[in-house]
Scaffold this motif. Structure first.
Motif, PDB file in Angstrom:
ATOM      1  N   THR A 190       8.292  13.149  18.845  1.00 46.34           N
ATOM      2  CA  THR A 190       7.750  12.337  17.761  1.00 46.34           C
ATOM      3  C   THR A 190       8.849  11.755  16.875  1.00 46.34           C
ATOM      4  OG1 THR A 190       7.401  14.316  16.418  1.00 46.34           O
ATOM      5  CG2 THR A 190       5.523  13.513  17.701  1.00 46.34           C
ATOM      6  N   SER A 191      10.011  12.408  16.846  1.00 50.71           N
ATOM      7  CA  SER A 191      11.111  11.856  16.041  1.00 50.71           C
ATOM      8  C   SER A 191      11.669  10.575  16.655  1.00 50.71           C
ATOM      9  CB  SER A 191      12.224  12.890  15.868  1.00 50.71           C
ATOM     10  OG  SER A 191      12.791  13.226  17.121  1.00 50.71           O
ATOM     11  N   SER A 192      11.272  10.261  17.884  1.00 46.94           N
ATOM     12  CA  SER A 192      11.693   9.019  18.545  1.00 46.94           C
ATOM     13  C   SER A 192      10.825   7.826  18.138  1.00 46.94           C
ATOM     14  CB  SER A 192      11.625   9.169  20.066  1.00 46.94           C
ATOM     15  OG  SER A 192      12.477  10.193  20.499  1.00 46.94           O
ATOM     16  N   ILE A 193       9.765   8.095  17.404  1.00 45.02           N
ATOM     17  CA  ILE A 193       8.872   7.028  16.944  1.00 45.02           C
ATOM     18  C   ILE A 193       9.113   6.796  15.454  1.00 45.02           C
ATOM     19  CG2 ILE A 193       6.472   6.297  16.641  1.00 45.02           C
ATOM     20  CD1 ILE A 193       7.404   6.445  19.577  1.00 45.02           C
ATOM     21  N   LYS A 194       9.509   5.580  15.120  1.00 41.76           N
ATOM     22  CA  LYS A 194       9.759   5.224  13.718  1.00 41.76           C
ATOM     23  C   LYS A 194       8.602   4.368  13.236  1.00 41.76           C
ATOM     24  CE  LYS A 194      12.921   2.669  10.765  1.00 41.76           C
ATOM     25  NZ  LYS A 194      14.031   1.722  10.737  1.00 41.76           N
ATOM     26  N   VAL A 195       7.953   4.811  12.166  1.00 47.85           N
ATOM     27  CA  VAL A 195       6.862   4.053  11.569  1.00 47.85           C
ATOM     28  C   VAL A 195       7.348   3.544  10.220  1.00 47.85           C
ATOM     29  CG1 VAL A 195       4.468   4.073  10.783  1.00 47.85           C
ATOM     30  CG2 VAL A 195       5.157   5.530  12.708  1.00 47.85           C
ATOM     31  N   GLN A 196       7.378   2.233  10.083  1.00 49.59           N
ATOM     32  CA  GLN A 196       7.831   1.619   8.839  1.00 49.59           C
ATOM     33  C   GLN A 196       6.711   0.744   8.285  1.00 49.59           C
ATOM     34  OE1 GLN A 196      11.410  -0.698   9.205  1.00 49.59           O
ATOM     35  NE2 GLN A 196      11.589  -0.979   7.014  1.00 49.59           N
ATOM     36  N   THR A 197       6.377   0.967   7.012  1.00 53.05           N
ATOM     37  CA  THR A 197       5.338   0.185   6.340  1.00 53.05           C
ATOM     38  C   THR A 197       5.977  -0.594   5.205  1.00 53.05           C
ATOM     39  OG1 THR A 197       3.712   1.890   6.869  1.00 53.05           O
ATOM     40  CG2 THR A 197       3.117   0.288   5.170  1.00 53.05           C
ATOM     41  N   VAL A 198       5.684  -1.897   5.157  1.00 51.73           N
ATOM     42  CA  VAL A 198       6.264  -2.773   4.145  1.00 51.73           C
ATOM     43  C   VAL A 198       5.143  -3.510   3.416  1.00 51.73           C
ATOM     44  CG1 VAL A 198       7.746  -4.784   3.793  1.00 51.73           C
ATOM     45  CG2 VAL A 198       8.355  -3.101   5.528  1.00 51.73           C
ATOM     46  N   ASN A 199       5.220  -3.529   2.102  1.00 52.63           N
ATOM     47  CA  ASN A 199       4.294  -4.321   1.299  1.00 52.63           C
ATOM     48  C   ASN A 199       4.741  -5.771   1.418  1.00 52.63           C
ATOM     49  OD1 ASN A 199       2.833  -5.644  -0.713  1.00 52.63           O
ATOM     50  ND2 ASN A 199       2.909  -3.899  -2.101  1.00 52.63           N
ATOM     51  N   THR A 200       3.889  -6.633   1.952  1.00 48.73           N
ATOM     52  CA  THR A 200       4.270  -8.036   2.185  1.00 48.73           C
ATOM     53  C   THR A 200       4.296  -8.853   0.900  1.00 48.73           C
ATOM     54  OG1 THR A 200       2.008  -8.789   2.557  1.00 48.73           O
ATOM     55  CG2 THR A 200       3.236  -7.974   4.496  1.00 48.73           C
ATOM     56  N   GLY A 201       3.683  -8.332  -0.160  1.00 50.93           N
ATOM     57  CA  GLY A 201       3.584  -9.086  -1.415  1.00 50.93           C
ATOM     58  C   GLY A 201       2.341  -9.963  -1.470  1.00 50.93           C
ATOM     59  N   ALA A 202       1.652 -10.097  -0.346  1.00 48.41           N
ATOM     60  CA  ALA A 202       0.426 -10.891  -0.292  1.00 48.41           C
ATOM     61  C   ALA A 202      -0.764 -10.015  -0.688  1.00 48.41           C
ATOM     62  CB  ALA A 202       0.220 -11.438   1.113  1.00 48.41           C
ATOM     63  N   THR A 203      -1.838 -10.672  -1.089  1.00 47.29           N
ATOM     64  CA  THR A 203      -3.086  -9.970  -1.372  1.00 47.29           C
ATOM     65  C   THR A 203      -4.216 -10.654  -0.611  1.00 47.29           C
ATOM     66  OG1 THR A 203      -3.465 -11.311  -3.348  1.00 47.29           O
ATOM     67  CG2 THR A 203      -2.395  -9.169  -3.672  1.00 47.29           C
ATOM     68  N   VAL A 204      -5.263  -9.894  -0.368  1.00 48.22           N
ATOM     69  CA  VAL A 204      -6.441 -10.424   0.322  1.00 48.22           C
ATOM     70  C   VAL A 204      -7.259 -11.224  -0.680  1.00 48.22           C
ATOM     71  CG1 VAL A 204      -8.563  -9.814   1.542  1.00 48.22           C
ATOM     72  CG2 VAL A 204      -6.489  -8.510   1.944  1.00 48.22           C
ATOM     73  N   ALA A 205      -7.639 -12.428  -0.296  1.00 50.53           N
ATOM     74  CA  ALA A 205      -8.432 -13.304  -1.174  1.00 50.53           C
ATOM     75  C   ALA A 205      -9.749 -12.629  -1.528  1.00 50.53           C
ATOM     76  CB  ALA A 205      -8.687 -14.637  -0.493  1.00 50.53           C
ATOM     77  N   GLY A 206     -10.089 -12.676  -2.780  1.00 53.65           N
ATOM     78  CA  GLY A 206     -11.357 -12.147  -3.236  1.00 53.65           C
ATOM     79  C   GLY A 206     -11.354 -10.663  -3.546  1.00 53.65           C
ATOM     80  N   GLY A 207     -10.533  -9.899  -2.868  1.00 52.91           N
ATOM     81  CA  GLY A 207     -10.540  -8.454  -3.086  1.00 52.91           C
ATOM     82  C   GLY A 207      -9.353  -7.947  -3.859  1.00 52.91           C
ATOM     83  N   GLY A 208      -8.254  -8.646  -3.755  1.00 52.56           N
ATOM     84  CA  GLY A 208      -7.055  -8.251  -4.457  1.00 52.56           C
ATOM     85  C   GLY A 208      -6.283  -7.118  -3.815  1.00 52.56           C
ATOM     86  N   ASP A 209      -6.753  -6.590  -2.670  1.00 48.04           N
ATOM     87  CA  ASP A 209      -6.002  -5.535  -1.994  1.00 48.04           C
ATOM     88  C   ASP A 209      -4.666  -6.074  -1.491  1.00 48.04           C
ATOM     89  OD1 ASP A 209      -7.917  -3.570  -2.374  1.00 48.04           O
ATOM     90  OD2 ASP A 209      -8.904  -3.956  -0.460  1.00 48.04           O
ATOM     91  N   MET A 210      -3.647  -5.224  -1.574  1.00 47.60           N
ATOM     92  CA  MET A 210      -2.312  -5.597  -1.101  1.00 47.60           C
ATOM     93  C   MET A 210      -2.268  -5.547   0.425  1.00 47.60           C
ATOM     94  SD  MET A 210      -0.034  -3.417  -3.821  1.00 47.60           S
ATOM     95  CE  MET A 210      -1.023  -1.944  -3.611  1.00 47.60           C
TER      96      MET A 210
END
Length: 131
Positions: A31-51
């Motif tokens: 499992t250490s061979s799998i890198k999971v990277q999450t990045v906030n794109t700065g965009a939001t969903v129209a109408g909901g405001g979720d990032m």
């Protein structure tokens, strides 16, 4: 004595080249061979405001891997995620790429939207054949 040292050096050299040319058959690809990277794109969903967050699941193993499963950390989204890329499998566990292979140094990417980031971590994988 000199003959023993030469034989030892030849044996070590032979073992080195066998490993080099035959590969490691996935040894060390956990499992250490799998890198999971999450990045906030700065965009939001129209109408909901979720990032909107973009997730990259990268295979750092020298072998192709398959059946990569991730712990979702309570994952939820208001943005549709292609189930071929990331889908619920069982009890908070998610299957990546439909269980199909991810090449060495290859990556699978998907986006989700929510009011906060989710900690997504590798849970399990299978090394795909010989490498």
């Amino acid at each position: 004595m000199a003959t023993t040292v030469v034989k030892l050096l030849l044996t070590i050299t032979l073992v080195f080249f066998i490993i080099l040319f035959q590969g490691t058959n996935g040894v060390g690809c956990g499992t250490s061979s799998i890198k999971v990277q999450t990045v906030n794109t700065g965009a939001t969903v129209a109408g909901g405001g979720d990032m909107v967050f973009e997730v990259e699941v990268k295979n750092l193993c020298p072998c192709s891997v398959r059946n990569v499963r991730l712990d979702g950390g309570g994952f939820s989204t208001t943005l549709g995620v292609d189930p071929a890329l990331f889908r619920a499998d069982d009890g908070g566990v998610y299957l990546v790429n439909g269980g199909g292979p991810i090449a060495s140094m290859g990556a699978v990417r998907f986006s989700y939207a929510w009011d906060h980031y989710f900690q997504i971590t590798p849970r399990s994988l299978e090394v795909d054949g010989q490498c």
